[in-house]
Scaffold this active site. Structure first.
Site, PDB file in Angstrom:
ATOM      1  NE  ARG A   1      -3.490   2.460   2.529  1.00 23.38           N
ATOM      2  CZ  ARG A   1      -3.671   3.204   3.627  1.00 23.38           C
ATOM      3  NH1 ARG A   1      -3.218   2.792   4.798  1.00 23.38           N
ATOM      4  NH2 ARG A   1      -4.320   4.348   3.569  1.00 23.38           N
TER       5      ARG A   1
ATOM      6  CG  HIS B   1      -1.572   8.718   3.896  1.00 24.38           C
ATOM      7  ND1 HIS B   1      -1.727   7.364   4.001  1.00 24.38           N
ATOM      8  CD2 HIS B   1      -1.259   9.128   5.146  1.00 24.38           C
ATOM      9  CE1 HIS B   1      -1.512   6.958   5.246  1.00 24.38           C
ATOM     10  NE2 HIS B   1      -1.218   8.020   5.964  1.00 24.38           N
TER      11      HIS B   1
ATOM     12  CD  GLU C   1      -5.590   7.125   9.982  1.00 23.56           C
ATOM     13  OE1 GLU C   1      -5.059   8.156  10.429  1.00 23.56           O
ATOM     14  OE2 GLU C   1      -5.303   5.996  10.379  1.00 23.56           O
TER      15      GLU C   1
ATOM     16  CG  ASN D   1      -6.057   3.001   8.529  1.00 22.29           C
ATOM     17  OD1 ASN D   1      -6.135   2.081   7.717  1.00 22.29           O
ATOM     18  ND2 ASN D   1      -5.643   4.212   8.199  1.00 22.29           N
TER      19      ASN D   1
ATOM     20  CE1 TYR E   1      -0.813   1.951  13.529  1.00 22.50           C
ATOM     21  CE2 TYR E   1      -2.767   3.064  12.693  1.00 22.50           C
ATOM     22  CZ  TYR E   1      -1.479   2.589  12.505  1.00 22.50           C
ATOM     23  OH  TYR E   1      -0.864   2.735  11.285  1.00 22.50           O
TER      24      TYR E   1
ATOM     25  CD  GLU F   1      -2.423   3.596   8.223  1.00 21.57           C
ATOM     26  OE1 GLU F   1      -2.179   3.956   9.403  1.00 21.57           O
ATOM     27  OE2 GLU F   1      -2.597   4.384   7.288  1.00 21.57           O
TER      28      GLU F   1
END
Ligand code: GAL
Length: 474
Positions: A73, A118, A163, A305, A307, A373
């Site tokens: 990516r 991005h 995002e 994404n 985390y 992600e």
């Protein structure tokens, strides 16, 4: 187990790795401007050189091959392709660079997943109001069409915007990301709205003009933590968790996947706050116009994404000031049993990913999901034998396997963040997410595989080997 065509990937973003900020006719982006202002980024660092991937792409490709990735990516720098942000002037050197990256990947049997945006808006467009200005959506659509036209014969997986929450909140409410705007309670909603409009226009363009011939898929990457009420039985905490989810995941996923509009609890919370502050006029949360392309249904898969995880309770407003946090009236706390390693915000909670995947399946009509992600960082002193991070990848991928097998979530791929140590936005180079260490003090910016990279490579190899379809092919 994992489907035979499961995407095993790693990700990067243009500004974080490319460098070459003025090379061959590239225009400046808002991150160039932001980093060059004093006091914005840790240690006054910037992405002028970063990993120099603009020069050293061959080295990155070697890393990709060493890991055995099936997918990579990357993001395109809008200002490298269109220096003033518009298709009036195309920078052919930029086109050549990305053509080479894409062709080299395909020659090595690695499929590209390409993000159009991005975080790095061309500065020329910021000067005209950036994402706050309604006209940005059609400019984004033109840029997207240009990219589909130029690269879409070979790129089949597209992410329009990465995002939008982070761009809106960190860039326009908190001011800690470019363009560094601090207009709490107002700008983030406008920016999020224009990003959704731009995304939807680009999806419709792909759908109408490119899909039949190019046969690709398009989505937007939505970031979300897994959230749980602080006290499981407490109704206030449960309601706060719902609000928190509505103000992060729901903000972008609800319009695209469920209703074509923002979550109802988000709008009512915002409007109630407005009233409480004695303000009048139209809602701070804009409405979608019926005269524009519909938002609902503009994602061919769910790009997530993930985390970290958080516990949630009511609270968090900032006194007498309107703000997103105040509207949300929900704050997050860390569970002391979750280890925090590397950056302070990143509690390591692999099982949170499984829960979030199940939640997405149940809430958003069982979409195909790519985890676009996931990762965890280290801060100095850096260790090449990063045992904890290696364990993290093992644990996390096991949770993904459980989500697929036991919860029947349609997970199609996993992209580790990140291929390389890189420029971690406001943290500069102090926070390292790479599967490869990059020696930023070395003129050649030498890349060295971390133990976690080795572990990830082993995992990929193992699952490729147990894959019966591939055995037949061999
Ligand atoms: C995400 C972002 C990435 C990377 C990552 C780690 O928000 O998309 O570019 O920086 O966080 O913090």
């Amino acid at each position: 187990m994992f489907p035979c065509d499961f995407a095993w990937g790693a990700g990067t973003a243009a500004y974080q790795i490319e460098g070459g900020w003025q090379a061959d006719g590239k225009g400046p982006s808002i991150w160039d401007t932001f980093c060059h202002e004093e006091g914005r980024v840790f240690g006054e660092q910037d992405g002028d050189v970063a990993c120099s991937s603009y020069e050293l792409w061959d080295k990155d490709l070697e890393c990709i091959q060493q890991l055995g990735l099936t997918h990579y990516r990357l993001s395109l720098s809008w200002a490298r392709l269109l220096p003033d942000g518009t298709t009036r002037h195309v920078n052919q050197k930029g086109v050549q660079y990305y053509n080479k990256v894409i062709d080299d990947l395909l020659a090595c049997s690695v499929s590209p997943m390409v993000t159009l945006y991005h975080f790095d808006l061309p500065q020329a467009l910021q000067d005209q109001g950036g994402w706050k200005s309604p006209g940005i959506a059609t400019l984004f659509d033109s840029y997207a069409k240009f990219c589909f036209q130029t690269f879409g014969d070979r790129v089949k997986l597209w992410i329009t915007i990465n995002e939008p929450y982070v761009c809106a909140k960190l860039g326009h409410e908190d001011g800690i990301h470019a363009p560094g705007i601090k207009e709490p309670g107002i700008a983030a909603y406008l920016v999020g709205h224009n990003m959704l409009r731009g995304h939807a226009m680009a999806w419709h363009s792909y759908n109408s003009f490119y899909r039949a011939k190019q046969e690709g898929v398009v989505s937007l990457a939505i970031n979300s933590d897994w959230l749980e009420p602080l006290r499981a039985e407490c109704t206030e905490d449960i309601a706060a968790t719902e609000r928190y989810l509505a103000f992060t995941l729901g903000w972008f996923a609800c319009p695209v996947f469920v209703t074509g509009d923002y979550p109802e609890i988000m709008r009512s919370a915002i409007d109630a706050q407005t009233k409480k502050f004695g303000c009048t006029g139209s809602s701070r949360l804009p409405s979608f116009s019926k005269d524009e392309p519909a938002i609902l249904g503009t994602a061919d898969f769910f790009a997530l994404n993930y985390y970290t995880s958080r516990k949630v309770k009511p609270g968090g407003g900032c006194g007498n000031m309107l703000s997103v946090k105040g509207d949300r009236d929900a704050e997050d706390v860390l569970d002391p049993s979750w280890p925090v390693c590397g950056v302070s915000w990143l509690a390591v909670v692999p099982h949170g990913l499984r829960k979030l995947l199940k939640y997405i399946k149940d809430t958003f009509n069982n979409p195909a999901v790519y985890i676009t992600e996931n990762g965890f960082s280290q801060v100095g002193p850096l260790q090449i034998e990063d045992v904890q991070r290696a364990e993290f990848y093992k644990d996390t991928i096991l949770e993904v396997a459980k989500a697929i097998q036991e919860d029947r979530v349609n997970v199609r791929g996993y992209f580790a963040w990140s291929l390389l140590d890189n420029f971690e936005w406001a943290d500069g180079f102090s926070v390292r997410f790479g599967l490869f260490h990059v020696d930023f003090s070395d003129a050649k910016l030498r890349r060295t595989m971390y133990q976690s990279g080795g572990e990830y490579a082993k995992i990929i190899k193992k699952y490729k080997e147990v894959n019966p379809e591939e055995k037949v092919d061999e």
